[in-house]
Design a protein around this motif. Structure first.
Motif, PDB file in Angstrom:
ATOM      1  N   LEU A 104     -69.030 -15.464  42.548  1.00  0.00           N
ATOM      2  CA  LEU A 104     -68.208 -15.164  41.374  1.00  0.00           C
ATOM      3  C   LEU A 104     -67.648 -13.749  41.456  1.00  0.00           C
ATOM      4  O   LEU A 104     -66.467 -13.509  41.166  1.00  0.00           O
ATOM      5  CB  LEU A 104     -69.034 -15.329  40.102  1.00  0.00           C
ATOM      6  N   PHE A 105     -68.504 -12.807  41.851  1.00  0.00           N
ATOM      7  CA  PHE A 105     -68.048 -11.418  41.945  1.00  0.00           C
ATOM      8  C   PHE A 105     -66.989 -11.267  43.025  1.00  0.00           C
ATOM      9  O   PHE A 105     -65.944 -10.628  42.811  1.00  0.00           O
ATOM     10  CB  PHE A 105     -69.233 -10.505  42.238  1.00  0.00           C
ATOM     11  N   LEU A 106     -67.230 -11.852  44.192  1.00  0.00           N
ATOM     12  CA  LEU A 106     -66.268 -11.739  45.283  1.00  0.00           C
ATOM     13  C   LEU A 106     -64.971 -12.456  44.943  1.00  0.00           C
ATOM     14  O   LEU A 106     -63.882 -12.020  45.344  1.00  0.00           O
ATOM     15  CB  LEU A 106     -66.878 -12.308  46.563  1.00  0.00           C
ATOM     16  N   GLY A 107     -65.077 -13.551  44.198  1.00  0.00           N
ATOM     17  CA  GLY A 107     -63.867 -14.222  43.758  1.00  0.00           C
ATOM     18  C   GLY A 107     -63.020 -13.336  42.871  1.00  0.00           C
ATOM     19  O   GLY A 107     -61.778 -13.364  42.927  1.00  0.00           O
ATOM     20  N   TYR A 108     -63.681 -12.514  42.060  1.00  0.00           N
ATOM     21  CA  TYR A 108     -62.977 -11.591  41.166  1.00  0.00           C
ATOM     22  C   TYR A 108     -62.324 -10.456  41.950  1.00  0.00           C
ATOM     23  O   TYR A 108     -61.126 -10.160  41.778  1.00  0.00           O
ATOM     24  CB  TYR A 108     -63.954 -11.042  40.134  1.00  0.00           C
ATOM     25  N   VAL A 109     -63.072  -9.808  42.849  1.00  0.00           N
ATOM     26  CA  VAL A 109     -62.531  -8.624  43.531  1.00  0.00           C
ATOM     27  C   VAL A 109     -61.568  -8.989  44.657  1.00  0.00           C
ATOM     28  O   VAL A 109     -60.820  -8.121  45.124  1.00  0.00           O
ATOM     29  CB  VAL A 109     -63.668  -7.730  44.081  1.00  0.00           C
ATOM     30  N   THR A 110     -61.559 -10.235  45.111  1.00  0.00           N
ATOM     31  CA  THR A 110     -60.591 -10.636  46.147  1.00  0.00           C
ATOM     32  C   THR A 110     -59.344 -11.284  45.559  1.00  0.00           C
ATOM     33  O   THR A 110     -58.388 -11.536  46.288  1.00  0.00           O
ATOM     34  CB  THR A 110     -61.243 -11.625  47.140  1.00  0.00           C
ATOM     35  N   ASP A 111     -59.357 -11.538  44.262  1.00  0.00           N
ATOM     36  CA  ASP A 111     -58.195 -12.156  43.610  1.00  0.00           C
ATOM     37  C   ASP A 111     -57.073 -11.124  43.515  1.00  0.00           C
ATOM     38  O   ASP A 111     -57.221 -10.087  42.862  1.00  0.00           O
ATOM     39  CB  ASP A 111     -58.586 -12.628  42.213  1.00  0.00           C
ATOM     40  N   PRO A 112     -55.922 -11.366  44.150  1.00  0.00           N
ATOM     41  CA  PRO A 112     -54.834 -10.370  44.130  1.00  0.00           C
ATOM     42  C   PRO A 112     -54.317 -10.066  42.736  1.00  0.00           C
ATOM     43  O   PRO A 112     -53.725  -9.002  42.516  1.00  0.00           O
ATOM     44  CB  PRO A 112     -53.757 -11.021  45.010  1.00  0.00           C
ATOM     45  N   ARG A 113     -54.540 -10.963  41.787  1.00  0.00           N
ATOM     46  CA  ARG A 113     -54.054 -10.717  40.422  1.00  0.00           C
ATOM     47  C   ARG A 113     -54.756  -9.538  39.766  1.00  0.00           C
ATOM     48  O   ARG A 113     -54.207  -8.921  38.841  1.00  0.00           O
ATOM     49  CB  ARG A 113     -54.230 -11.971  39.577  1.00  0.00           C
ATOM     50  N   TYR A 114     -55.947  -9.204  40.233  1.00  0.00           N
ATOM     51  CA  TYR A 114     -56.686  -8.084  39.652  1.00  0.00           C
ATOM     52  C   TYR A 114     -56.450  -6.774  40.410  1.00  0.00           C
ATOM     53  O   TYR A 114     -56.895  -5.719  39.959  1.00  0.00           O
ATOM     54  CB  TYR A 114     -58.180  -8.398  39.598  1.00  0.00           C
ATOM     55  N   GLY A 115     -55.793  -6.850  41.547  1.00  0.00           N
ATOM     56  CA  GLY A 115     -55.356  -5.630  42.225  1.00  0.00           C
ATOM     57  C   GLY A 115     -56.369  -4.901  43.067  1.00  0.00           C
ATOM     58  O   GLY A 115     -56.029  -3.895  43.705  1.00  0.00           O
ATOM     59  N   TRP A 116     -57.605  -5.375  43.120  1.00  0.00           N
ATOM     60  CA  TRP A 116     -58.623  -4.636  43.873  1.00  0.00           C
ATOM     61  C   TRP A 116     -58.380  -4.645  45.381  1.00  0.00           C
ATOM     62  O   TRP A 116     -58.641  -3.623  46.045  1.00  0.00           O
ATOM     63  CB  TRP A 116     -60.015  -5.163  43.537  1.00  0.00           C
ATOM     64  N   PRO A 117     -57.902  -5.735  45.989  1.00  0.00           N
ATOM     65  CA  PRO A 117     -57.648  -5.688  47.435  1.00  0.00           C
ATOM     66  C   PRO A 117     -56.662  -4.590  47.832  1.00  0.00           C
ATOM     67  O   PRO A 117     -56.869  -3.885  48.824  1.00  0.00           O
ATOM     68  CB  PRO A 117     -57.085  -7.085  47.740  1.00  0.00           C
TER      69      PRO A 117
END
Length: 371
Positions: A104-117
């Protein structure tokens, strides 16, 4: 902002443009965790669940001594291997739960919509990746992954449990010691949990107005049904209420309930208190106290230490099936969304299965069953 998105928990909202952090790695990691916290709160995930999830991600980072944008499949695999190498093997469901949290956490931080990558690539030269995949995750190949010891109690075991609970009351009284009221309450706890098929939190939250009359069974009086207000929630929903009808096979619970409500409980209440289960000081009994009551009686009865309070709920489901109640009725009684969940709880006895077989054989070949 580094990212134009305005999604709750996005990097653009969690990081401030133009600020030079003294410890950029730690600052970005903390911003990630804060953003993930907010993203989950928007989905109405319970605060305690969020706290546990964030704590686990911190644990992975601490043990690996790396930040999420540095994690590799090998590093995560080493972490999980270490969890199972300390001499105390974890339950399969626990391991799967840990993997789910990390996914779940990795899904959040790898999602381009959230900008973390983009932020991590620009600042540190690497971006977080989904390092859990089908080849390094536990496969779900069995319908039931609970401990084998968590099973329904037999009728004899249930009777032994209740006889022991009642016997402890008499022992305390015979010795002239304090604690008989506590012992009576503990015995009632076990009987109510079993007679209504309750979870621990559901029993903890019972208030006196929750008992209902059943006009179809007037002899049950005011305890013909129980309105459960603290049913198990799911997917961020509030507790799911339901009404549990007292079945005739469980009407023996009426006598101890009546004694508790009319003779014992009024002597403990010193202020406005509607809870059914109270301590000797008049406050609501804690959830941990309910589990401790079961454990104390279980050990005194000499039953398997693997059995826990929830096994009484398994027993309730199993025994309702053996009493002949329709599966749909049993499902509604215990508040399961899916019939398959109720099926997992069911562990019918050999006697019941033999009766079914006798009935089936007699229906198509009665001469094979004649003696």
């Amino acid at each position: 902002m580094e990212n134009g998105t305005e999604l709750t928990g996005s990097a653009g909202l969690m990081l401030v443009d133009g600020v030079a952090y003294l410890d950029p790695e730690t600052s970005v990691f903390e911003a990630m965790l804060s953003g993930w916290d907010r993203q989950q709160r928007v989905r109405a995930v319970k605060p305690q669940v969020i706290e546990n999830r964030v704590g686990f991600v911190r644990r992975v980072a601490r043990v690996s001594n790396q930040y999420p944008w540095q994690w590799t499949s090998a590093e995560v695999e080493a972490f999980f291997a270490d969890l199972t190498s300390n001499g105390r093997p974890l339950a399969m469901s626990t391991m799967r739960g840990y993997e789910c949290v990390l996914r779940l956490f990795l899904g959040y931080v790898t999602d381009p919509r959230y900008g973390w990558p983009v932020v991590c690539e620009q600042r540190f030269g690497s971006a977080p990746q989904m390092v859990l995949h089908e080849f390094n995750s536990i496969r779900h190949v069995a319908d039931v992954e609970c401990r084998p010891g968590r099973r329904p109690l037999s009728y004899d075991e249930v009777q032994a449990l209740f006889d022991t609970a009642d016997g402890l009351i008499e022992q305390i009284r015979a010795r002239g010691r304090k604690g008989s009221v506590t012992a009576m309450r503990n015995a009632l706890v076990l009987k109510v949990v079993y007679a209504f098929g309750l979870r621990r939190r559901e029993a903890w939250g019972i208030d006196l107005p929750d008992f209902r009359t059943n006009p179809h069974v007037p002899r049950f009086g005011t305890c013909g049904g129980l309105f459960v207000r603290w049913g198990k929630s799911s997917n961020g929903s509030p507790p799911k209420p339901r009404t549990v009808l007292l079945v005739p096979e469980m009407d023996w619970v009426l006598e101890p309930l009546e004694q508790w409500l009319e003779e014992i409980r009024p002597t403990l209440i010193r202020r406005s208190q509607s809870a059914l289960l109270v301590t000797e000081r008049g406050s609501r009994l804690a959830r941990r106290g309910i589990s401790e009551a079961f454990q104390a009686v279980r050990d005194a009865a000499g039953l398997d230490p693997e059995l826990d309070l929830h096994c009484l709920r398994h027993s309730y489901v199993t025994h309702l099936v053996e009493f002949g109640y329709p599966p749909r009725f049993v499902q509604e009684q215990v508040g399961h969304r899916h019939a398959s969940t109720t099926a997992i709880y069911t562990g019918v006895s050999d006697d019941y299965r033999n009766r079914l077989m006798q009935k089936a054989v007699a229906s198509w070949a009665p001469e094979l069953w004649e003696t």
